[in-house]
Design an enzyme around this catalytic site. Structure first.
Site, PDB file in Angstrom:
ATOM      1  N   LYS A 246       0.876  -1.186   0.000  1.00 12.21           N
ATOM      2  CA  LYS A 246       0.000   0.000   0.000  1.00 12.21           C
ATOM      3  C   LYS A 246       0.908   1.228   0.000  1.00 12.21           C
ATOM      4  CE  LYS A 246      -2.003   3.072   1.749  1.00 12.21           C
ATOM      5  NZ  LYS A 246      -1.850   4.465   1.255  1.00 12.21           N
TER       6      LYS A 246
ATOM      7  N   GLU B 223      -0.673   7.489  -1.188  1.00  7.99           N
ATOM      8  CA  GLU B 223      -1.602   7.980  -2.211  1.00  7.99           C
ATOM      9  C   GLU B 223      -1.020   9.183  -2.946  1.00  7.99           C
ATOM     10  OE1 GLU B 223      -1.861   7.842   0.990  1.00  7.99           O
ATOM     11  OE2 GLU B 223      -3.156   9.374   1.878  1.00  7.99           O
TER      12      GLU B 223
ATOM     13  N   GLY C 100       4.631   8.694   9.325  1.00  3.43           N
ATOM     14  CA  GLY C 100       4.616   9.624  10.450  1.00  3.43           C
ATOM     15  C   GLY C 100       4.277   8.949  11.773  1.00  3.43           C
TER      16      GLY C 100
ATOM     17  N   GLY D  71       1.801   5.762  12.680  1.00  6.26           N
ATOM     18  CA  GLY D  71       2.421   4.569  13.265  1.00  6.26           C
ATOM     19  C   GLY D  71       1.705   4.145  14.541  1.00  6.26           C
TER      20      GLY D  71
ATOM     21  N   GLU E  97       8.703   2.391  11.221  1.00  5.31           N
ATOM     22  CA  GLU E  97       9.829   3.315  11.007  1.00  5.31           C
ATOM     23  C   GLU E  97       9.220   4.699  10.897  1.00  5.31           C
ATOM     24  OE1 GLU E  97      13.015   2.409  10.776  1.00  5.31           O
ATOM     25  OE2 GLU E  97      12.627   0.256  10.827  1.00  5.31           O
TER      26      GLU E  97
ATOM     27  N   CYS F 229      13.545  11.620   6.294  1.00  4.13           N
ATOM     28  CA  CYS F 229      13.346  11.299   7.721  1.00  4.13           C
ATOM     29  C   CYS F 229      14.618  11.516   8.519  1.00  4.13           C
ATOM     30  CB  CYS F 229      12.847   9.875   7.867  1.00  4.13           C
ATOM     31  SG  CYS F 229      13.904   8.674   7.044  1.00  4.13           S
TER      32      CYS F 229
ATOM     33  N   GLU G 141       8.973  17.445  14.203  1.00  6.36           N
ATOM     34  CA  GLU G 141       9.554  17.131  12.901  1.00  6.36           C
ATOM     35  C   GLU G 141       8.974  18.094  11.867  1.00  6.36           C
ATOM     36  OE1 GLU G 141       8.257  13.613  10.706  1.00  6.36           O
ATOM     37  OE2 GLU G 141      10.353  13.122  10.341  1.00  6.36           O
TER      38      GLU G 141
END
Ligand code: NAD
Length: 490
Positions: A172, A175, A226, A230, A247, A281, A382
């Protein structure tokens, strides 16, 4: 051509279609199919059947490795086309996209080789009549959910070890950037992946990612993205006690001692944060500088950041492309506004570019922010964009404390000519990757992953394969006889 691949067939799915936007000028350059709920069911069922009754889990590891080698060959055959699509989709420069394809190829080759060497182990029980073995078996049906910043690369870190270990997968992709993942699935099909082993569903996290994460027939979810997503996936997976590898984000310190060569620091500090417009990241967003170097460094970084050439990723003169989407651009504008409001000093950038040719795209000037405090949003959260903040320190202890003062723990660097100090700081940093006198390199043989809220799994290296394996202990008593515990009734 339809964009979903389920049970060995390309199909349009039942979730309608979605437009794919080029971040350089916000134009629509592709339309893709979207998966509906029945496609999620069909893809999981196909992967389940391929795992439970198909040949793949029992295929000799050498043959599985050979398939991965064929994919690596095909990636190189189609390198230019894949790189072009990645640039159109993400906005990153063509040079970076080509490097991505080479890195992806190396990942496939690494796991192709490791597949043949992964033998499990014999354990000495001290009893010659007993053979004790730990064997490695695939986990089962693995859902692989990926982000938009390195669509192909992040997928390769998951799909290559998952297949090497004998799992079946449902992919997946984000998008926002689905196209190169579809291209990779075509190559897996061409390389001979058996029916149902590889499936891909396109669509949003809410409508496709979430039901996959909850699905009772899925054994594992491997996710990169993100923090909040997660956490949602870990909660969803808890119901069926799935294995989860996440991750997540980073807030990465780049620590510079004053004994480092000035030009080396300037050049590497810019590269660490402004590659791919900072949407990395592991980007070196927090520059932490020893007092003696601070003022000169801030001035030079500002001067050089102002000269970075923004443009179309397809143009060879472009040094940095746009942000990936209007939403990401709005987020960055908000971060800079909040830093200004909290009293920080914006010494470079801090606005969208003025060139008319860049007006339609999601561009933001590389931004350097000084005079920051540890409680500012721009320091704590972040940012995932072209923002470099500069903090200062006076002692080694203070540098380490600043480097670790984050809820994340993905990566960091230390720059110094003092080898002893370099080692002390590297060991003290609570981050999954630490570079000494460098920033950014990774390679397939060494583990990648986060401490703290940057994640709980490891990708790459032998551990990246182990993530997709069950380690089963087989105890074989070659001389069975009565155990002799309950002899009362004899
Ligand atoms: P995101 O979390 O918004 O989306 C990632 C993926 O999750 C997408 O495919 C999305 O559709 C899907 N998703 C969204 N909601 C979901 C849900 N409820 N259930 C299941 N799936 C869902 O992340 P993003 O914005 O695409 O990517 C940026 C983030 O990725 C940053 O935080 C970055 O640090 C992180 N990242 C981490 C690494 C790493 O190695 N640690 C690498 C690259 C990116």
């Amino acid at each position: 051509m339809p964009s979903l691949f389920i049970d060995g067939q390309w199909t349009s799915g039942s979730g309608g279609s979605a437009e794919v936007v080029n971040p350089f000028d916000a134009s629509v350059f592709e339309t893709v199919d979207q998966a509906g709920p029945d496609d999620v069911e069909r893809a999981v069922a196909a992967a389940r059947a391929a795992f439970d009754t198909g040949p793949w889990p029992g295929t000799p590891v050498g043959e599985r490795g050979a398939l991965l080698h064929r994919v690596a060959d095909l990636l190189q055959r189609d390198k230019e086309e894949i790189a072009r699509v990645e640039t159109l989709d993400t906005g990153k420069t063509l040079v970076e996209s080509r490097i991505d394809v080479d890195d992806v190829t190396a990942v496939f080759r690494y796991y192709a080789g490791l597949a043949g060497k992964d033998t499990g182990r014999l354990v000495d029980t001290g009893n010659p009549a007993v053979v004790s073995r730990v064997v490695h078996e695939p986990v089962g049906v693995c859902v692989l959910i990926t982000p938009w910043n390195y669509p192909l690369l992040q997928l390769s870190w998951k799909v290559a070890p998952a297949l090497a270990a004998g799992n079946t997968v449902v992919i997946k992709p984000s998008e926002v950037t689905p196209l190169t993942s579809v291209l990779l699935v075509r190559l897996l099909e061409e390389a001979g992946a058996p029916r149902g082993v590889v499936n891909i569903l396109l669509g949003e996290g809410r409508t496709v990612g979430a039901p996959l994460s909850e699905h009772p027939d899925v054994d594992m979810v491997s996710f990169t993205g993100g923090l909040a997503t997660g956490q949602a996936i870990m909660r969803a997976a808890a119901t069926t006690v799935k294995r989860v590898a996440v991750e997540l984000g980073g807030k990465n310190p780049n620590i510079v001692f004053a004994d480092t060569d000035f030009e080396t620091v300037v050049d590497n500090a810019l590269t660490a944060v402004f590659l791919h417009a900072g949407q990395v990241c592991s980007a070196g967003t927090r520059l932490i500088v020893e007092d003696a170097l601070h003022d000169d460094l801030v001035a030079e970084l500002a001067r050089r950041a102002d000269r970075i050439r923004l443009g179309n990723g397809l143009d060879k003169d472009t040094e940095s492309g746009p942000l990936v989407s209007a939403a990401q651009l709005a987020k960055i504008e908000d971060f800079v506004a909040s830093a200004r409001a909290e009293g920080a000093r914006v010494v470079a950038g801090g606005h969208r570019p003025e060139e008319p040719g860049l007006r339609n795209g999601f561009f933001y000037r590389p931004t350097v922010i000084a005079d920051v405090r540890r409680d500012m949003r721009v320091i704590r959260e972040e940012t995932f964009g072209p923002i470099l903040t500069v903090e200062r320190f006076t002692s080694e202890e203070e540098a380490i404390a600043l480097g670790n003062d984050t809820e994340y723990g993905l990566s960091g660097a230390v720059w110094t000519g003092d080898a002893g100090r370099a080692e002390r700081v590297a060991r003290a940093l609570r981050h999954g990757t630490v570079w000494i006198n460098d920033f950014g390199p990774y390679f397939p043989g060494a583990e990648w992953g986060g401490f703290k809220r940057s994640g709980n799994g490891r990708e790459l290296g032998p551990t990246g394969l182990a993530e997709y394996q069950e380690h089963k202990h087989i105890w074989h008593n070659t001389q069975p006889g009565p155990a002799g515990w309950f002899t009362g009734g004899v």
